[in-house]
Scaffold this motif. Sequence first.
Motif, PDB file in Angstrom:
ATOM      1  N   LEU A   5      32.307   5.844  11.377  1.00  0.00           N
ATOM      2  CA  LEU A   5      31.935   7.088  10.700  1.00  0.00           C
ATOM      3  C   LEU A   5      31.212   7.980  11.703  1.00  0.00           C
ATOM      4  O   LEU A   5      30.036   7.784  12.016  1.00  0.00           O
ATOM      5  N   ASP A   6      31.938   8.966  12.215  1.00  0.00           N
ATOM      6  CA  ASP A   6      31.511   9.790  13.340  1.00  0.00           C
ATOM      7  C   ASP A   6      30.711  11.001  12.870  1.00  0.00           C
ATOM      8  O   ASP A   6      31.116  11.689  11.927  1.00  0.00           O
ATOM      9  N   GLU A   7      29.590  11.264  13.566  1.00  0.00           N
ATOM     10  CA  GLU A   7      28.705  12.401  13.269  1.00  0.00           C
ATOM     11  C   GLU A   7      28.306  12.393  11.782  1.00  0.00           C
ATOM     12  O   GLU A   7      28.375  13.406  11.081  1.00  0.00           O
ATOM     13  N   VAL A   8      27.822  11.235  11.345  1.00  0.00           N
ATOM     14  CA  VAL A   8      27.536  11.039   9.928  1.00  0.00           C
ATOM     15  C   VAL A   8      26.371  11.900   9.434  1.00  0.00           C
ATOM     16  O   VAL A   8      26.227  12.143   8.237  1.00  0.00           O
ATOM     17  N   GLN A   9      25.540  12.419  10.358  1.00  0.00           N
ATOM     18  CA  GLN A   9      24.414  13.230   9.917  1.00  0.00           C
ATOM     19  C   GLN A   9      24.862  14.504   9.189  1.00  0.00           C
ATOM     20  O   GLN A   9      24.075  15.126   8.471  1.00  0.00           O
ATOM     21  N   GLU A  10      26.124  14.898   9.382  1.00  0.00           N
ATOM     22  CA  GLU A  10      26.623  16.100   8.714  1.00  0.00           C
ATOM     23  C   GLU A  10      26.571  15.946   7.199  1.00  0.00           C
ATOM     24  O   GLU A  10      26.453  16.946   6.476  1.00  0.00           O
ATOM     25  N   LEU A  11      26.642  14.714   6.715  1.00  0.00           N
ATOM     26  CA  LEU A  11      26.523  14.492   5.272  1.00  0.00           C
ATOM     27  C   LEU A  11      25.164  14.967   4.746  1.00  0.00           C
ATOM     28  O   LEU A  11      25.057  15.477   3.634  1.00  0.00           O
ATOM     29  N   ALA A  12      24.128  14.767   5.576  1.00  0.00           N
ATOM     30  CA  ALA A  12      22.776  15.145   5.149  1.00  0.00           C
ATOM     31  C   ALA A  12      22.592  16.661   5.110  1.00  0.00           C
ATOM     32  O   ALA A  12      21.641  17.154   4.519  1.00  0.00           O
ATOM     33  N   ARG A  13      23.503  17.402   5.753  1.00  0.00           N
ATOM     34  CA  ARG A  13      23.385  18.858   5.818  1.00  0.00           C
ATOM     35  C   ARG A  13      24.124  19.567   4.690  1.00  0.00           C
ATOM     36  O   ARG A  13      24.032  20.779   4.547  1.00  0.00           O
ATOM     37  N   ILE A  14      24.902  18.815   3.941  1.00  0.00           N
ATOM     38  CA  ILE A  14      25.691  19.402   2.862  1.00  0.00           C
ATOM     39  C   ILE A  14      24.967  19.189   1.539  1.00  0.00           C
ATOM     40  O   ILE A  14      24.557  18.068   1.218  1.00  0.00           O
ATOM     41  N   LYS A  15      24.806  20.244   0.789  1.00  0.00           N
ATOM     42  CA  LYS A  15      24.116  20.139  -0.494  1.00  0.00           C
ATOM     43  C   LYS A  15      24.950  19.331  -1.487  1.00  0.00           C
ATOM     44  O   LYS A  15      26.174  19.398  -1.498  1.00  0.00           O
ATOM     45  N   GLY A  16      24.247  18.561  -2.278  1.00  0.00           N
ATOM     46  CA  GLY A  16      24.909  17.826  -3.341  1.00  0.00           C
ATOM     47  C   GLY A  16      25.585  16.539  -2.915  1.00  0.00           C
ATOM     48  O   GLY A  16      26.430  16.016  -3.654  1.00  0.00           O
ATOM     49  N   THR A  17      25.242  16.026  -1.724  1.00  0.00           N
ATOM     50  CA  THR A  17      25.898  14.797  -1.251  1.00  0.00           C
ATOM     51  C   THR A  17      25.072  13.537  -1.517  1.00  0.00           C
ATOM     52  O   THR A  17      25.475  12.447  -1.120  1.00  0.00           O
ATOM     53  N   GLU A  18      23.940  13.690  -2.202  1.00  0.00           N
ATOM     54  CA  GLU A  18      23.072  12.532  -2.405  1.00  0.00           C
ATOM     55  C   GLU A  18      23.797  11.395  -3.120  1.00  0.00           C
ATOM     56  O   GLU A  18      23.652  10.223  -2.765  1.00  0.00           O
ATOM     57  N   GLY A  19      24.615  11.758  -4.118  1.00  0.00           N
ATOM     58  CA  GLY A  19      25.320  10.736  -4.892  1.00  0.00           C
ATOM     59  C   GLY A  19      26.309   9.953  -4.061  1.00  0.00           C
ATOM     60  O   GLY A  19      26.352   8.717  -4.133  1.00  0.00           O
ATOM     61  N   ILE A  20      27.095  10.651  -3.262  1.00  0.00           N
ATOM     62  CA  ILE A  20      28.106   9.945  -2.460  1.00  0.00           C
ATOM     63  C   ILE A  20      27.446   9.119  -1.351  1.00  0.00           C
ATOM     64  O   ILE A  20      27.937   8.049  -0.992  1.00  0.00           O
ATOM     65  N   ILE A  21      26.311   9.590  -0.833  1.00  0.00           N
ATOM     66  CA  ILE A  21      25.599   8.812   0.185  1.00  0.00           C
ATOM     67  C   ILE A  21      25.074   7.519  -0.430  1.00  0.00           C
ATOM     68  O   ILE A  21      25.186   6.436   0.166  1.00  0.00           O
ATOM     69  N   ARG A  22      24.521   7.613  -1.635  1.00  0.00           N
ATOM     70  CA  ARG A  22      24.033   6.399  -2.301  1.00  0.00           C
ATOM     71  C   ARG A  22      25.174   5.438  -2.613  1.00  0.00           C
ATOM     72  O   ARG A  22      25.048   4.222  -2.439  1.00  0.00           O
ATOM     73  N   ALA A  23      26.313   5.991  -3.065  1.00  0.00           N
ATOM     74  CA  ALA A  23      27.467   5.138  -3.385  1.00  0.00           C
ATOM     75  C   ALA A  23      27.998   4.461  -2.130  1.00  0.00           C
ATOM     76  O   ALA A  23      28.403   3.288  -2.162  1.00  0.00           O
ATOM     77  N   LEU A  24      27.995   5.189  -1.019  1.00  0.00           N
ATOM     78  CA  LEU A  24      28.436   4.626   0.256  1.00  0.00           C
ATOM     79  C   LEU A  24      27.527   3.484   0.659  1.00  0.00           C
ATOM     80  O   LEU A  24      27.994   2.404   1.055  1.00  0.00           O
ATOM     81  N   ARG A  25      26.218   3.690   0.545  1.00  0.00           N
ATOM     82  CA  ARG A  25      25.258   2.639   0.888  1.00  0.00           C
ATOM     83  C   ARG A  25      25.443   1.418  -0.020  1.00  0.00           C
ATOM     84  O   ARG A  25      25.449   0.271   0.445  1.00  0.00           O
ATOM     85  N   THR A  26      25.616   1.671  -1.302  1.00  0.00           N
ATOM     86  CA  THR A  26      25.785   0.557  -2.243  1.00  0.00           C
ATOM     87  C   THR A  26      27.013  -0.275  -1.890  1.00  0.00           C
ATOM     88  O   THR A  26      26.942  -1.511  -1.817  1.00  0.00           O
ATOM     89  N   GLY A  27      28.142   0.412  -1.660  1.00  0.00           N
ATOM     90  CA  GLY A  27      29.367  -0.302  -1.326  1.00  0.00           C
ATOM     91  C   GLY A  27      29.257  -1.088  -0.043  1.00  0.00           C
ATOM     92  O   GLY A  27      29.707  -2.243   0.040  1.00  0.00           O
ATOM     93  N   LEU A  28      28.641  -0.487   0.974  1.00  0.00           N
ATOM     94  CA  LEU A  28      28.492  -1.171   2.265  1.00  0.00           C
ATOM     95  C   LEU A  28      27.494  -2.318   2.173  1.00  0.00           C
ATOM     96  O   LEU A  28      27.664  -3.357   2.818  1.00  0.00           O
ATOM     97  N   ASP A  29      26.449  -2.139   1.373  1.00  0.00           N
ATOM     98  CA  ASP A  29      25.429  -3.172   1.209  1.00  0.00           C
ATOM     99  C   ASP A  29      26.005  -4.414   0.530  1.00  0.00           C
ATOM    100  O   ASP A  29      25.819  -5.547   0.988  1.00  0.00           O
ATOM    101  N   ILE A  30      26.723  -4.182  -0.547  1.00  0.00           N
ATOM    102  CA  ILE A  30      27.273  -5.292  -1.327  1.00  0.00           C
ATOM    103  C   ILE A  30      28.315  -6.070  -0.530  1.00  0.00           C
ATOM    104  O   ILE A  30      28.418  -7.297  -0.647  1.00  0.00           O
ATOM    105  N   ASN A  31      29.066  -5.335   0.312  1.00  0.00           N
ATOM    106  CA  ASN A  31      30.213  -5.947   0.995  1.00  0.00           C
ATOM    107  C   ASN A  31      30.020  -6.090   2.501  1.00  0.00           C
ATOM    108  O   ASN A  31      30.983  -6.139   3.260  1.00  0.00           O
ATOM    109  N   GLN A  32      28.764  -6.200   2.929  1.00  0.00           N
ATOM    110  CA  GLN A  32      28.498  -6.179   4.367  1.00  0.00           C
ATOM    111  C   GLN A  32      29.049  -7.388   5.117  1.00  0.00           C
ATOM    112  O   GLN A  32      29.203  -7.331   6.340  1.00  0.00           O
TER     113      GLN A  32
END
Length: 361
Positions: free
Chosen positions: A138-165
């Motif tokens: 996942l290249d230049e992932v900090q761009e997600l933090a610059r886009i409004k309204g991405t909190e939900g998808i960031i949390r979902a990404l973390r959840t999926g990666l955490d569960i299936n690490q």
Amino acid sequence: MNDPLYFHRPDYAAKLVNSLKDGIMHAFTLFAPRRMGKTKFLLNDIAPAAEEAGFNVFYFSFMDDNRDNLTQRFQAALYHFAQNINKISSAKTFISSVSKIDILGVGIERDTETKAIPPISDIISAIAAVGRPSLLLLDEVQELARIKGTEGIIRALRTGLDINQNQVKTIFTGSSTHDLKAMFNNSRAPFFHFAHALDFPLLSRAFTDFLADIYHERTGNAADKNAFYEIFEKLNHTPMYMRAIVQDMIVNPDLSLHTAAVERLEQLNSQDGQIKEWQQMRPLEQIILADIAQNNNVSPYSNQRRKEYALMLGVTNISSSSVQSALKRMERHNWISRDMSGSLQINSPLLQIWIMAQDKR
């Protein structure tokens, strides 16, 4: 397509991939300013090494001038990857970079509608269910933090990666510690302490020796390897600019190294508009930036430095709070960032080169 000027780093790639494969780590974050070769390293070194180690590989860059539906496009690309590896038993690399992606000769239009696409966490679980492990780049992932309204998808990404690490590993890259910290270092952030942070290592003299050998092979001209490395140091070890200079010299063998470097930097400066960036900065910011350009270990808060800044500005004193405000504003504008040890650095190598050139005039 073979890139004859690309300098491979197989040992470093193998070190990272093996750490993920062996379960020592489940995720890395590689940090470096832009144009330092992170993307090419992921695609040319990490992806092949990961395939060789038995991973399915997915690549997605969040560095896109068109941010419309970026998160939906990421979700769609990840979904297509999940579908693809469920159909194909052999290791497969999926690179999402163009509007139409070709997989084994079958054109798949990039889906920008997410109505029929499962949530991110479910997609990652589907990826994990495949017998072969997967590696997400996942290249230049900090761009997600610059886009409004991405909190939900960031949390979902973390959840999926955490569960299936155990089955889904990740390598993030980023060029802004300010925004990366918003995702990884803030205790309230979804990715808090999720990935092991690493500074992407600078290329050594082996890189310029390699380019000098290529130049000699292609032109028959002698190559001064010491001079090649000296130019590379002046370019702040930025491979993109050094490659461009060598390309110019191969196309026009009559060009000297010095002339090629001067001409290429003049061209890059005119394209990237360093003067416009400089003019957007406040006087104290310009002074601090010039100080960092000469020495990224500088401490702008020290009494000595603040006295020097005050003298340059013709004022009685500069307070610590004024320095703090200047640094925060420069971080917000992505003019500066900090490496993983906390040292200040200029985010654009070209801007640093331009500043240093002005100081020598």
